[in-house]
Design a protein around this motif. Structure first.
Motif, PDB file in Angstrom:
ATOM      1  N   LEU A  41       0.818  -1.199   0.000  1.00 22.92           N
ATOM      2  CA  LEU A  41       0.000   0.000   0.000  1.00 22.92           C
ATOM      3  C   LEU A  41       0.855   1.253   0.000  1.00 22.92           C
ATOM      4  N   VAL A  42       2.146   1.113   0.274  1.00 22.90           N
ATOM      5  CA  VAL A  42       2.994   2.280   0.438  1.00 22.90           C
ATOM      6  C   VAL A  42       3.987   2.440  -0.707  1.00 22.90           C
ATOM      7  N   MET A  43       4.716   1.404  -1.054  1.00 21.46           N
ATOM      8  CA  MET A  43       5.789   1.504  -2.040  1.00 21.46           C
ATOM      9  C   MET A  43       5.538   0.499  -3.164  1.00 21.46           C
ATOM     10  N   GLU A  44       5.830   0.934  -4.373  1.00 21.29           N
ATOM     11  CA  GLU A  44       5.652   0.035  -5.505  1.00 21.29           C
ATOM     12  C   GLU A  44       6.782  -0.990  -5.550  1.00 21.29           C
ATOM     13  N   ALA A  45       6.521  -2.091  -6.211  1.00 18.67           N
ATOM     14  CA  ALA A  45       7.488  -3.190  -6.261  1.00 18.67           C
ATOM     15  C   ALA A  45       8.758  -2.779  -7.001  1.00 18.67           C
ATOM     16  N   ARG A  46       8.628  -1.985  -8.055  1.00 21.34           N
ATOM     17  CA  ARG A  46       9.832  -1.593  -8.804  1.00 21.34           C
ATOM     18  C   ARG A  46      10.757  -0.737  -7.952  1.00 21.34           C
ATOM     19  N   ASP A  47      10.190   0.135  -7.105  1.00 18.24           N
ATOM     20  CA  ASP A  47      11.033   0.952  -6.230  1.00 18.24           C
ATOM     21  C   ASP A  47      11.717   0.090  -5.172  1.00 18.24           C
ATOM     22  N   ARG A  48      10.979  -0.860  -4.640  1.00 15.69           N
ATOM     23  CA  ARG A  48      11.567  -1.752  -3.636  1.00 15.69           C
ATOM     24  C   ARG A  48      12.680  -2.595  -4.252  1.00 15.69           C
ATOM     25  N   LEU A  49      12.442  -3.125  -5.442  1.00 17.51           N
ATOM     26  CA  LEU A  49      13.464  -3.938  -6.110  1.00 17.51           C
ATOM     27  C   LEU A  49      14.682  -3.102  -6.497  1.00 17.51           C
ATOM     28  N   THR A  50      14.447  -1.850  -6.889  1.00 18.76           N
ATOM     29  CA  THR A  50      15.570  -0.974  -7.221  1.00 18.76           C
ATOM     30  C   THR A  50      16.411  -0.699  -5.977  1.00 18.76           C
ATOM     31  N   ASN A  51      15.750  -0.428  -4.851  1.00 15.36           N
ATOM     32  CA  ASN A  51      16.483  -0.226  -3.595  1.00 15.36           C
ATOM     33  C   ASN A  51      17.295  -1.463  -3.232  1.00 15.36           C
ATOM     34  N   LEU A  52      16.671  -2.629  -3.310  1.00 17.57           N
ATOM     35  CA  LEU A  52      17.380  -3.867  -2.976  1.00 17.57           C
ATOM     36  C   LEU A  52      18.518  -4.133  -3.944  1.00 17.57           C
ATOM     37  N   GLY A  53      18.317  -3.785  -5.225  1.00 20.85           N
ATOM     38  CA  GLY A  53      19.385  -3.950  -6.212  1.00 20.85           C
ATOM     39  C   GLY A  53      20.586  -3.067  -5.908  1.00 20.85           C
ATOM     40  N   PHE A  54      20.323  -1.803  -5.531  1.00 22.29           N
ATOM     41  CA  PHE A  54      21.432  -0.923  -5.175  1.00 22.29           C
ATOM     42  C   PHE A  54      22.150  -1.402  -3.914  1.00 22.29           C
ATOM     43  N   PHE A  55      21.382  -1.874  -2.937  1.00 17.92           N
ATOM     44  CA  PHE A  55      22.019  -2.399  -1.725  1.00 17.92           C
ATOM     45  C   PHE A  55      22.833  -3.656  -2.030  1.00 17.92           C
ATOM     46  N   ALA A  56      22.341  -4.502  -2.940  1.00 19.28           N
ATOM     47  CA  ALA A  56      23.096  -5.703  -3.321  1.00 19.28           C
ATOM     48  C   ALA A  56      24.383  -5.326  -4.052  1.00 19.28           C
ATOM     49  N   ALA A  57      24.293  -4.353  -4.961  1.00 19.03           N
ATOM     50  CA  ALA A  57      25.502  -3.891  -5.662  1.00 19.03           C
ATOM     51  C   ALA A  57      26.490  -3.271  -4.678  1.00 19.03           C
ATOM     52  N   ALA A  58      25.972  -2.554  -3.684  1.00 20.62           N
ATOM     53  CA  ALA A  58      26.847  -1.985  -2.658  1.00 20.62           C
ATOM     54  C   ALA A  58      27.508  -3.094  -1.842  1.00 20.62           C
ATOM     55  N   GLY A  59      26.770  -4.160  -1.563  1.00 19.97           N
ATOM     56  CA  GLY A  59      27.361  -5.290  -0.840  1.00 19.97           C
ATOM     57  C   GLY A  59      28.495  -5.930  -1.622  1.00 19.97           C
ATOM     58  N   VAL A  60      28.300  -6.091  -2.931  1.00 14.71           N
ATOM     59  CA  VAL A  60      29.374  -6.642  -3.776  1.00 14.71           C
ATOM     60  C   VAL A  60      30.575  -5.705  -3.788  1.00 14.71           C
ATOM     61  N   ALA A  61      30.313  -4.393  -3.872  1.00 21.05           N
ATOM     62  CA  ALA A  61      31.424  -3.426  -3.859  1.00 21.05           C
ATOM     63  C   ALA A  61      32.170  -3.465  -2.533  1.00 21.05           C
ATOM     64  N   TRP A  62      31.448  -3.624  -1.422  1.00 23.50           N
ATOM     65  CA  TRP A  62      32.117  -3.701  -0.116  1.00 23.50           C
ATOM     66  C   TRP A  62      32.943  -4.982  -0.001  1.00 23.50           C
ATOM     67  N   ILE A  63      32.471  -6.063  -0.599  1.00 26.83           N
ATOM     68  CA  ILE A  63      33.271  -7.298  -0.607  1.00 26.83           C
ATOM     69  C   ILE A  63      34.553  -7.091  -1.401  1.00 26.83           C
ATOM     70  N   LEU A  64      34.455  -6.403  -2.542  1.00 26.61           N
ATOM     71  CA  LEU A  64      35.652  -6.098  -3.331  1.00 26.61           C
ATOM     72  C   LEU A  64      36.612  -5.187  -2.557  1.00 26.61           C
ATOM     73  N   VAL A  65      36.067  -4.236  -1.815  1.00 26.04           N
ATOM     74  CA  VAL A  65      36.915  -3.366  -0.975  1.00 26.04           C
ATOM     75  C   VAL A  65      37.655  -4.205   0.058  1.00 26.04           C
ATOM     76  N   ALA A  66      36.950  -5.137   0.676  1.00 29.35           N
ATOM     77  CA  ALA A  66      37.586  -5.993   1.683  1.00 29.35           C
ATOM     78  C   ALA A  66      38.682  -6.849   1.054  1.00 29.35           C
ATOM     79  N   ILE A  67      38.438  -7.353  -0.142  1.00 31.32           N
ATOM     80  CA  ILE A  67      39.455  -8.177  -0.813  1.00 31.32           C
ATOM     81  C   ILE A  67      40.698  -7.352  -1.129  1.00 31.32           C
ATOM     82  N   VAL A  68      40.492  -6.139  -1.672  1.00 34.39           N
ATOM     83  CA  VAL A  68      41.643  -5.297  -2.022  1.00 34.39           C
ATOM     84  C   VAL A  68      42.400  -4.866  -0.766  1.00 34.39           C
ATOM     85  N   LEU A  69      41.695  -4.500   0.277  1.00 33.86           N
ATOM     86  CA  LEU A  69      42.367  -4.022   1.488  1.00 33.86           C
ATOM     87  C   LEU A  69      43.109  -5.128   2.238  1.00 33.86           C
ATOM     88  N   THR A  70      42.639  -6.350   2.118  1.00 36.86           N
ATOM     89  CA  THR A  70      43.300  -7.427   2.849  1.00 36.86           C
ATOM     90  C   THR A  70      44.394  -8.123   2.044  1.00 36.86           C
TER      91      THR A  70
END
Length: 184
Positions: free
Chosen positions: A59-88
């Motif tokens: 009733l509040v948020m459309e599915a495309r907006d929710r999926l876009t948010n989750l997609g950006f958070f997932a891409a950020a998670g992958v980027a943070w994993i790459l940061v951890a790999i490079v830093l270690t």
């Protein structure tokens, strides 16, 4: 019943006292006029997407907006994993390219993390209504954050980071974003 002598009881006055609203009733009536509902009551029966093909799943948020948010958070998670790999695995003092790659990955990770946060902030401020251009503005602001963080990390890596330079960069980005995000 007939009474002999004396006045009959005043019925009209008693009825007026009973029907006349008290101070507390007047306050309750004023409060009920002032109270508004901001969200509709949830329906008792929620149709599934199979029942109505164009129905929203929330009733509040459309599915495309929710999926876009989750997609950006997932891409950020992958980027943070790459940061951890490079830093270690790499030392920027030995491998000079690792510092620049790490700076770019840190900027990318922070930028991807802030994009949905910027969008959700505007979404909440607009009373949970997504307007056209909100995603573009959120992506642009996330890109600004990404560039500023990458520049700060590179300046720190080179040894040229100073607070006046950082404040100048932040002032430039603030003026540029204020100019670009003027609502027409």
């Amino acid at each position: 019943m007939i009474r002999v002598g004396g006045n009959a009881p005043a019925r009209g006055r008693l009825e007026e006292r009973v029907q006349q609203p008290t101070h507390r009733d007047a306050q309750a009536t004023a409060m009920s006029v002032q109270v508004r509902t901001f969200r509709p009551e949830p329906p008792l029966f929620v149709h599934s997407s199979m029942d109505m093909p164009n129905a929203l799943d929330s009733l509040v948020m459309e599915a495309r907006d929710r999926l876009t948010n989750l997609g950006f958070f997932a891409a950020a998670g992958v980027a943070w994993i790459l940061v951890a790999i490079v830093l270690t695995t790499r030392d920027p003092r030995i491998d000079t390219g690792a510092g620049y790659v790490g700076a770019l990955l840190i900027g990318l990770a922070i930028g991807l993390t802030t994009i949905p946060i910027f969008w959700l902030t505007v979404f909440g401020r607009h009373r949970r209504i997504a307007y056209r251009g909100d995603w573009l503005r959120a992506v642009r602001r996330g890109a600004w954050v990404s560039v500023v963080v990458a520049i700060f990390v590179i300046l720190r890596l080179v040894g040229a980071f100073q607070p006046p330079i950082a404040l100048f960069i932040l002032a430039l980005v603030t003026v540029a974003e204020a100019t670009l995000s003027v609502e027409r």
